[in-house]
Design a protein around this motif. Structure first.
Motif, PDB file in Angstrom:
ATOM      1  N   GLY A 257      21.054  24.488  24.682  1.00 60.68           N
ATOM      2  CA  GLY A 257      19.840  25.012  24.087  1.00 60.68           C
ATOM      3  C   GLY A 257      18.810  25.364  25.151  1.00 60.68           C
ATOM      4  N   ASP A 258      17.756  26.057  24.720  1.00 69.06           N
ATOM      5  CA  ASP A 258      16.737  26.477  25.688  1.00 69.06           C
ATOM      6  C   ASP A 258      15.601  25.480  25.814  1.00 69.06           C
ATOM      7  N   GLY A 259      15.629  24.419  24.997  1.00 70.37           N
ATOM      8  CA  GLY A 259      14.603  23.392  25.106  1.00 70.37           C
ATOM      9  C   GLY A 259      13.253  23.783  24.542  1.00 70.37           C
TER      10      GLY A 259
ATOM     11  N   ARG B 134      14.072  22.496  28.782  1.00 70.66           N
ATOM     12  CA  ARG B 134      15.400  21.891  28.790  1.00 70.66           C
ATOM     13  C   ARG B 134      15.368  20.463  29.351  1.00 70.66           C
ATOM     14  N   THR B 135      16.305  19.662  28.848  1.00 68.71           N
ATOM     15  CA  THR B 135      16.548  18.325  29.366  1.00 68.71           C
ATOM     16  C   THR B 135      18.052  18.188  29.587  1.00 68.71           C
ATOM     17  N   PRO B 136      18.515  17.094  30.175  1.00 72.34           N
ATOM     18  CA  PRO B 136      19.965  16.906  30.318  1.00 72.34           C
ATOM     19  C   PRO B 136      20.707  16.836  28.989  1.00 72.34           C
ATOM     20  N   TYR B 137      19.954  16.747  27.875  1.00 73.96           N
ATOM     21  CA  TYR B 137      20.577  16.591  26.556  1.00 73.96           C
ATOM     22  C   TYR B 137      20.399  17.829  25.687  1.00 73.96           C
ATOM     23  N   SER B 138      20.092  18.955  26.298  1.00 73.23           N
ATOM     24  CA  SER B 138      19.810  20.175  25.529  1.00 73.23           C
ATOM     25  C   SER B 138      21.058  20.831  24.953  1.00 73.23           C
TER      26      SER B 138
ATOM     27  N   ALA C 299      28.949  13.283  15.935  1.00 74.71           N
ATOM     28  CA  ALA C 299      28.630  14.405  16.822  1.00 74.71           C
ATOM     29  C   ALA C 299      28.646  14.002  18.287  1.00 74.71           C
ATOM     30  N   GLY C 300      28.824  12.711  18.565  1.00 70.46           N
ATOM     31  CA  GLY C 300      28.830  12.262  19.946  1.00 70.46           C
ATOM     32  C   GLY C 300      27.439  12.238  20.532  1.00 70.46           C
ATOM     33  N   GLN C 301      27.372  12.413  21.854  1.00 69.85           N
ATOM     34  CA  GLN C 301      26.081  12.320  22.533  1.00 69.85           C
ATOM     35  C   GLN C 301      25.159  13.460  22.136  1.00 69.85           C
ATOM     36  N   LEU C 302      23.937  13.109  21.797  1.00 66.01           N
ATOM     37  CA  LEU C 302      22.896  14.075  21.491  1.00 66.01           C
ATOM     38  C   LEU C 302      21.748  13.835  22.471  1.00 66.01           C
ATOM     39  N   GLY C 303      20.604  13.441  21.986  1.00 68.77           N
ATOM     40  CA  GLY C 303      19.489  13.130  22.871  1.00 68.77           C
ATOM     41  C   GLY C 303      18.339  14.098  22.700  1.00 68.77           C
ATOM     42  N   ASP C 304      17.265  13.828  23.431  1.00 68.89           N
ATOM     43  CA  ASP C 304      16.069  14.659  23.360  1.00 68.89           C
ATOM     44  C   ASP C 304      16.331  15.990  24.060  1.00 68.89           C
ATOM     45  N   GLY C 305      16.812  16.950  23.319  1.00 64.59           N
ATOM     46  CA  GLY C 305      17.165  18.229  23.915  1.00 64.59           C
ATOM     47  C   GLY C 305      15.988  19.124  24.212  1.00 64.59           C
ATOM     48  N   ARG C 306      14.854  18.883  23.545  1.00 65.30           N
ATOM     49  CA  ARG C 306      13.656  19.689  23.807  1.00 65.30           C
ATOM     50  C   ARG C 306      12.390  18.865  23.622  1.00 65.30           C
ATOM     51  N   ALA C 307      12.544  17.546  23.662  1.00 62.04           N
ATOM     52  CA  ALA C 307      11.387  16.662  23.540  1.00 62.04           C
ATOM     53  C   ALA C 307      11.292  15.788  24.781  1.00 62.04           C
ATOM     54  N   ILE C 308      10.094  15.632  25.278  1.00 61.25           N
ATOM     55  CA  ILE C 308       9.855  14.794  26.448  1.00 61.25           C
ATOM     56  C   ILE C 308       8.721  13.828  26.132  1.00 61.25           C
ATOM     57  N   LEU C 309       9.007  12.546  26.324  1.00 63.07           N
ATOM     58  CA  LEU C 309       8.028  11.496  26.093  1.00 63.07           C
ATOM     59  C   LEU C 309       7.111  11.388  27.300  1.00 63.07           C
ATOM     60  N   LEU C 310       5.813  11.584  27.083  1.00 61.36           N
ATOM     61  CA  LEU C 310       4.863  11.473  28.183  1.00 61.36           C
ATOM     62  C   LEU C 310       4.589  10.029  28.544  1.00 61.36           C
ATOM     63  N   GLY C 311       4.691   9.141  27.548  1.00 61.83           N
ATOM     64  CA  GLY C 311       4.450   7.725  27.792  1.00 61.83           C
ATOM     65  C   GLY C 311       3.865   7.073  26.561  1.00 61.83           C
ATOM     66  N   GLU C 312       3.473   5.823  26.738  1.00 60.02           N
ATOM     67  CA  GLU C 312       2.880   5.045  25.657  1.00 60.02           C
ATOM     68  C   GLU C 312       1.445   4.713  26.024  1.00 60.02           C
ATOM     69  N   THR C 313       0.525   4.967  25.094  1.00 59.29           N
ATOM     70  CA  THR C 313      -0.883   4.733  25.368  1.00 59.29           C
ATOM     71  C   THR C 313      -1.201   3.241  25.338  1.00 59.29           C
TER      72      THR C 313
END
Length: 494
Positions: free
Chosen positions: A133-135, A126-130, A99-113
């Protein structure tokens, strides 16, 4: 705003910080691996569900669901100090096709505790990988993911976790207009097979090595310092995946979308889309309405996992640099899967010792279950009760072909007699759940939540948190699915 008896309205935010601090973790890999961006806010957020267990895992302060800052943070409306939110890039095979490039299309990592858990918002814009999609995520799928993540954890299955769901009246267009929701997901890492495939496909060997070294240092330190750490990494991932698939098959769990971008490098169940726990036992059951060719049918899951591992091996080959070593790293998958699956099936049968006849006993039982279309969860629970109480009729009543089942039962009892019956019954009742998240139960929770009633969700959450207990008064949640359950259609749309 829907009323909730479990999650009261937010009160004034106390002075105690919500989270003590963040580590860079995945963010430190650099811009080739992700894009930093803020979540897109949602209007008028409200609590839909929260997990006290995951709150404890993250070290959140007592009473966090009553805090307005928690509601805003876990909706994506406010950032915590030190958070560097990002969306990661990956690629992958979907339904066996690159499918080629995918990515976090509607998920955003806040960080690591500070405790080493990544916190990710799913459905926060939305992200650059959506990819057009609407994210966003909708309330329907968010409830399913929240409940199943926590149900799987209670069953002992390796899984990502879900801290909470927040909802919003904002409309989201799917097959029909639905309302938006955000799931806060938690895991030691959300790295997938597809992350490695992405850099391998682009010939970016430096980034591929950087990613592999990061995964080894953080999650597989035993591979470091060996003659070929990348081959050792592949073998370790292969073995975790085999153990995971054995558990899925034993508990009757269908994932539905086993694309390589939905395969965790840590052997966790990840991305709950069109999943299902089996009702009537059907080895060829397809739980995903979008899976027209049945690629991800229940009985194909172990083979698909191996195919996905082959894709990971191909991605790691520039680092392993030896096809034979890469193949050797995968060779333990099948025997380990069989070993782990049979160990789990013996536990379900209350048999503590491995015997040569075990595979035949399990195979013949599965054939009987399939031929008679016996409800999988109810069968195992009734068999457990039969061993505990000595009453066979309830389990015999599940089979149209009683003579065939009686013949199997006789063989089984001969083996069972070689062990301590009381210990066997205790093992079975702690192995065979009374409650699983059946599709119709999730659907009932969703329909009620759409009307502002969260009580069904809350009841389900409580039952699924202790799935091996009887929960008197709630027997209906462990009963056969209603006729309308067979008409439920679960697809990739969420």
């Amino acid at each position: 705003m829907p009323a909730s008896t479990v999650c009261p309205p937010p009160a004034t935010t106390p002075a105690q910080p919500l989270l003590a601090g963040w580590h860079d973790g995945f963010a430190a890999l650099g811009p080739a691996f992700h894009t930093e961006l803020r979540p897109t806010p949602l209007p008028a957020p409200y609590w839909v569900g929260t997990s006290a267990d995951v709150g404890t895992l993250l070290g959140l302060p007592v009473g966090w669901p009553q805090r307005d800052d928690a509601l805003q943070v876990f909706t994506g409306n406010v950032l915590l100090p030190g958070s560097r939110p990002l969306a990661s890039v990956y690629s992958g095979h979907q339904f066996g096709v690159w499918a080629g490039q995918l990515g976090d299309g509607r998920a955003i990592l806040l960080g690591e505790t500070a405790g080493g858990q990544e916190v990710q918002l799913k459905g926060c814009g939305r992200t650059p990988y959506s990819r057009m999609g609407d994210g966003r995520a909708v309330l329907r799928s968010s409830i399913r993911e929240f409940l199943c993540s926590e149900a799987m954890a209670a069953l002992g299955v390796a899984t990502t976790r879900a801290l909470c769901i927040t909802g919003s009246p904002q409309s989201v267009a799917r097959e029909e207009l639905e309302t938006a929701a955000v799931v806060t997901r938690v895991a030691p890492s959300f790295i997938r097979f597809g992350h490695f495939e992405h850099f391998a496909a682009r010939g970016q060997e430096a980034e591929l090595r950087q990613l592999a070294d990061y995964v080894i240092a953080r999650y597989y330190p035993q591979c470091s310092g060996t003659s070929n750490p990348y081959a050792q990494l592949l073998q370790a991932v292969s073995e975790r995946t085999a153990a995971l698939l054995a558990h899925w098959q034993a508990v009757g769990f269908c994932h539905g979308v086993m694309n390589t971008d939905n395969m965790s490098i840590l052997g966790l169940t990840i991305d709950y889309g069109p999943f299902q726990f089996l009702d009537a036992f059907d080895p060829g059951h397809i739980c995903n309405h979008s899976d027209h060719l049945g690629r991800y049918a229940f009985n194909r899951q172990p083979g698909v996992a191996y195919w996905n591992l082959l894709c990971l091996a191909k991605a790691l080959l520039p680092l392993i640099r030896d096809v034979e070593q890469a193949q050797a790293a995968l060779d333990s998958y099948e025997p380990l899967f069989v070993e782990q699956f049979m160990a789990r099936m013996r536990a379900k049968l209350g048999l503590r010792q491995a015997r040569a006849s075990d595979e035949t006993l399990v195979d013949s039982l599965q054939q009987l279950l399939a031929k008679n279309r016996v409800d999988y969860t109810i069968f195992w629970r009734r068999l457990s009760r039969a061993v505990a109480d000595g009453k066979d009729e309830p389990v015999r009543d599940l089979f149209a072909d009683r003579a065939a089942f009686d013949a199997w039962l006789l063989q089984y009892k001969e083996l069972l007699a070689l062990d301590d019956k009381a210990i066997a019954a205790d093992l079975m009742l702690k192995t065979n759940p009374c409650f699983v998240l059946r599709n119709h139960l999730a659907e009932q929770a969703i329909r009620a939540a759409k009307l502002g009633d969260l009580s069904v969700l809350q009841t389900l959450q409580r039952l699924l948190a202790r799935p091996f207990d009887e929960h008197p008064g709630f027997e209906a949640y462990a009963d056969f699915p209603p006729d309308w359950a067979s008409s439920l259609s679960i697809s990739c749309s969420s």
